[in-house]
Design a protein around this motif. Structure first.
Motif, mmCIF file in Angstrom:
data_model
loop_
_atom_site.group_PDB
_atom_site.id
_atom_site.type_symbol
_atom_site.label_atom_id
_atom_site.label_comp_id
_atom_site.label_asym_id
_atom_site.label_seq_id
_atom_site.Cartn_x
_atom_site.Cartn_y
_atom_site.Cartn_z
ATOM 1 N N LEU A 3 0.848 -1.204 0.000
ATOM 2 C CA LEU A 3 0.000 0.000 0.000
ATOM 3 C C LEU A 3 0.879 1.248 0.000
ATOM 4 O O LEU A 3 0.619 2.217 -0.704
ATOM 5 N N LEU A 4 1.953 1.218 0.816
ATOM 6 C CA LEU A 4 2.899 2.336 0.868
ATOM 7 C C LEU A 4 4.305 1.788 0.642
ATOM 8 O O LEU A 4 4.722 0.838 1.298
ATOM 9 N N GLU A 5 4.997 2.393 -0.312
ATOM 10 C CA GLU A 5 6.355 1.949 -0.614
ATOM 11 C C GLU A 5 7.284 3.165 -0.625
ATOM 12 O O GLU A 5 7.069 4.106 -1.394
ATOM 13 N N VAL A 6 8.260 3.149 0.246
ATOM 14 C CA VAL A 6 9.226 4.248 0.346
ATOM 15 C C VAL A 6 10.560 3.713 -0.167
ATOM 16 O O VAL A 6 11.064 2.706 0.333
ATOM 17 N N LYS A 7 11.089 4.385 -1.206
ATOM 18 C CA LYS A 7 12.293 3.864 -1.853
ATOM 19 C C LYS A 7 13.426 4.882 -1.803
ATOM 20 O O LYS A 7 13.346 5.926 -2.461
ATOM 21 N N ASP A 8 14.420 4.582 -0.992
ATOM 22 C CA ASP A 8 15.696 5.294 -1.007
ATOM 23 C C ASP A 8 15.552 6.821 -0.861
ATOM 24 O O ASP A 8 16.158 7.581 -1.601
ATOM 25 N N ILE A 9 14.733 7.286 0.097
ATOM 26 C CA ILE A 9 14.555 8.740 0.235
ATOM 27 C C ILE A 9 15.739 9.366 0.986
ATOM 28 O O ILE A 9 16.227 8.824 1.958
ATOM 29 N N GLN A 10 16.167 10.507 0.479
ATOM 30 C CA GLN A 10 17.273 11.263 1.060
ATOM 31 C C GLN A 10 16.737 12.655 1.381
ATOM 32 O O GLN A 10 16.232 13.340 0.499
ATOM 33 N N VAL A 11 16.834 13.037 2.631
ATOM 34 C CA VAL A 11 16.272 14.317 3.072
ATOM 35 C C VAL A 11 17.340 15.127 3.794
ATOM 36 O O VAL A 11 18.090 14.587 4.617
ATOM 37 N N TYR A 12 17.383 16.404 3.473
ATOM 38 C CA TYR A 12 18.377 17.310 4.078
ATOM 39 C C TYR A 12 17.680 18.449 4.818
ATOM 40 O O TYR A 12 16.629 18.929 4.386
ATOM 41 N N GLY A 14 19.055 21.891 5.309
ATOM 42 C CA GLY A 14 20.228 22.687 4.939
ATOM 43 C C GLY A 14 21.331 21.760 4.464
ATOM 44 O O GLY A 14 21.152 20.980 3.531
ATOM 45 N N MET A 15 22.473 21.832 5.137
ATOM 46 C CA MET A 15 23.611 20.991 4.752
ATOM 47 C C MET A 15 23.591 19.628 5.463
ATOM 48 O O MET A 15 24.379 18.748 5.147
ATOM 49 N N ILE A 16 22.719 19.497 6.436
ATOM 50 C CA ILE A 16 22.719 18.257 7.238
ATOM 51 C C ILE A 16 21.783 17.228 6.615
ATOM 52 O O ILE A 16 20.595 17.498 6.388
ATOM 53 N N GLN A 17 22.309 16.036 6.383
ATOM 54 C CA GLN A 17 21.477 14.971 5.822
ATOM 55 C C GLN A 17 20.774 14.223 6.949
ATOM 56 O O GLN A 17 21.410 13.606 7.798
ATOM 57 N N ALA A 18 19.440 14.306 6.941
ATOM 58 C CA ALA A 18 18.647 13.681 8.005
ATOM 59 C C ALA A 18 18.273 12.238 7.670
ATOM 60 O O ALA A 18 18.225 11.377 8.555
ATOM 61 N N LEU A 19 17.983 11.977 6.394
ATOM 62 C CA LEU A 19 17.656 10.609 5.962
ATOM 63 C C LEU A 19 18.626 10.213 4.859
ATOM 64 O O LEU A 19 18.782 10.922 3.862
ATOM 65 N N LYS A 20 19.240 9.046 5.041
ATOM 66 C CA LYS A 20 20.325 8.626 4.133
ATOM 67 C C LYS A 20 19.925 7.384 3.350
ATOM 68 O O LYS A 20 20.516 6.327 3.507
ATOM 69 N N GLY A 21 18.874 7.523 2.554
ATOM 70 C CA GLY A 21 18.447 6.396 1.725
ATOM 71 C C GLY A 21 17.548 5.434 2.461
ATOM 72 O O GLY A 21 17.819 4.235 2.537
ATOM 73 N N VAL A 22 16.451 5.955 3.010
ATOM 74 C CA VAL A 22 15.508 5.120 3.776
ATOM 75 C C VAL A 22 14.526 4.429 2.823
ATOM 76 O O VAL A 22 13.924 5.073 1.959
ATOM 77 N N SER A 23 14.394 3.124 2.977
ATOM 78 C CA SER A 23 13.428 2.337 2.188
ATOM 79 C C SER A 23 12.656 1.406 3.109
ATOM 80 O O SER A 23 13.249 0.770 3.978
ATOM 81 N N PHE A 24 11.361 1.351 2.910
ATOM 82 C CA PHE A 24 10.535 0.377 3.644
ATOM 83 C C PHE A 24 9.191 0.263 2.950
ATOM 84 O O PHE A 24 8.857 1.077 2.077
ATOM 85 N N GLU A 25 8.428 -0.754 3.333
ATOM 86 C CA GLU A 25 7.077 -0.859 2.763
ATOM 87 C C GLU A 25 6.065 -1.263 3.825
ATOM 88 O O GLU A 25 6.398 -1.869 4.843
ATOM 89 N N VAL A 26 4.831 -0.854 3.570
ATOM 90 C CA VAL A 26 3.715 -1.152 4.471
ATOM 91 C C VAL A 26 2.624 -1.796 3.628
ATOM 92 O O VAL A 26 2.141 -1.197 2.658
ATOM 93 N N ASN A 27 2.261 -3.029 3.983
ATOM 94 C CA ASN A 27 1.196 -3.719 3.253
ATOM 95 C C ASN A 27 -0.159 -3.397 3.864
ATOM 96 O O ASN A 27 -0.257 -3.057 5.040
ATOM 97 N N GLU A 28 -1.179 -3.515 3.045
ATOM 98 C CA GLU A 28 -2.534 -3.225 3.518
ATOM 99 C C GLU A 28 -2.865 -4.073 4.746
ATOM 100 O O GLU A 28 -2.585 -5.264 4.782
ATOM 101 N N GLY A 29 -3.424 -3.426 5.776
ATOM 102 C CA GLY A 29 -3.875 -4.149 6.968
ATOM 103 C C GLY A 29 -2.812 -4.349 8.034
ATOM 104 O O GLY A 29 -3.103 -4.844 9.116
ATOM 105 N N GLU A 30 -1.573 -3.966 7.743
ATOM 106 C CA GLU A 30 -0.496 -4.173 8.722
ATOM 107 C C GLU A 30 -0.421 -3.022 9.728
ATOM 108 O O GLU A 30 -0.862 -1.907 9.459
ATOM 109 N N VAL A 31 0.175 -3.336 10.887
ATOM 110 C CA VAL A 31 0.664 -2.290 11.797
ATOM 111 C C VAL A 31 2.189 -2.369 11.703
ATOM 112 O O VAL A 31 2.781 -3.397 12.020
#
Length: 236
Positions: A3-12, A14-31
């Motif tokens: 249902l939700l798929e997060v692929k290799d997100i990189q978030v900054y 300013g100059m500071i990298q907060a997320l360094k390639g985060v990937s995960f998935e959430v299937n329907e009905g899961e916690v």
């Protein structure tokens, strides 16, 4: 398909990298639980998924659609709701007015009224206090209101950020019982929670974040019994 798929997100920031390639998935009905220490990037992850922050690279797919660059209010209409850290209720508005704000994407008044009644059934305390201003509620009641408000949009997935923060143990148990109920009634849940033990006790699977990277993932039961997780996050 997840249902939700997060692929290799990189978030900054300013100059500071907060997320360094985060990937995960959430299937329907899961916690799904996202656990990790303060500053690991948990809230940043949720803010990026809901469009409040933009990732420099990577992709976020929701129900087969790319939502990486879609604004937050549009993402809500697609079926995603966010219960932010610190509750963020409209403190000068009544409980009922807060709930109606959660239904801003919907137009059918009868259906909205029906959802309000369902929220009251799940949170009887909100019905008792429906005419009270939200700022006068206790922390636990405000958390219930924030959750009730999110459910007003009839989401397919609800993202919760630190729902137990600052609550008494009794309220913590109550909030987690409600999260379980929300899941059992068919809404998928992505949960960010400092109380790792509690989160893992109700989750199907979990991801462990450390300094902007996912370092571990697996079935919640396995992680509960994992020695390194116990030492780092469960205080054992």
């Amino acid at each position: 398909m997840a249902l939700l798929e997060v692929k290799d997100i990189q978030v900054y920031y300013g100059m500071i990298q907060a997320l360094k390639g985060v990937s995960f998935e959430v299937n329907e009905g899961e916690v799904i639980a996202l656990i990790g220490a303060n500053g690991a990037g948990k809230t940043t992850t949720l803010h990026t998924v809901t469009g409040l922050l933009r990732s420099k690279s990577g992709q976020i797919m929701f129900d087969g659609q790319d939502i990486t660059k879609i604004p937050p209010h549009k993402i809500v209409t697609m079926g995603m709701a966010h219960v932010p850290e610190g509750r963020r209720v409209f403190s000068n508005m009544t409980v009922l007015q807060n709930l109606k704000m959660g239904a801003f994407t919907r137009t059918d008044k009868d259906e909205i009224e029906d959802t309000i009644q369902k929220v009251y059934k799940r949170f009887p305390r909100l019905e008792e206090r429906q005419g009270q201003t939200a700022g006068t509620l206790s922390g636990g009641e405000q958390q219930m209101l924030a959750m009730g408000r999110a459910l007003m949009s009839k989401p397919r997935i609800i993202l919760m950020d630190e729902p137990s923060m600052g609550l008494s143990p009794i309220f913590v148990n109550e909030i987690f019982d409600i999260i379980k109920e929300v899941s059992e009634s068919g809404t998928t849940v992505l949960l960010v929670e400092q109380n790792a033990k509690k989160a893992l006790s109700i989750a199907d699977r979990a991801y462990v974040l450390e300094t902007g990277k996912i370092i571990l993932d697996g079935d919640a039961d396995d992680l509960l019994n994992d020695e390194s997780v116990q030492k780092a996050y469960l205080g054992e």
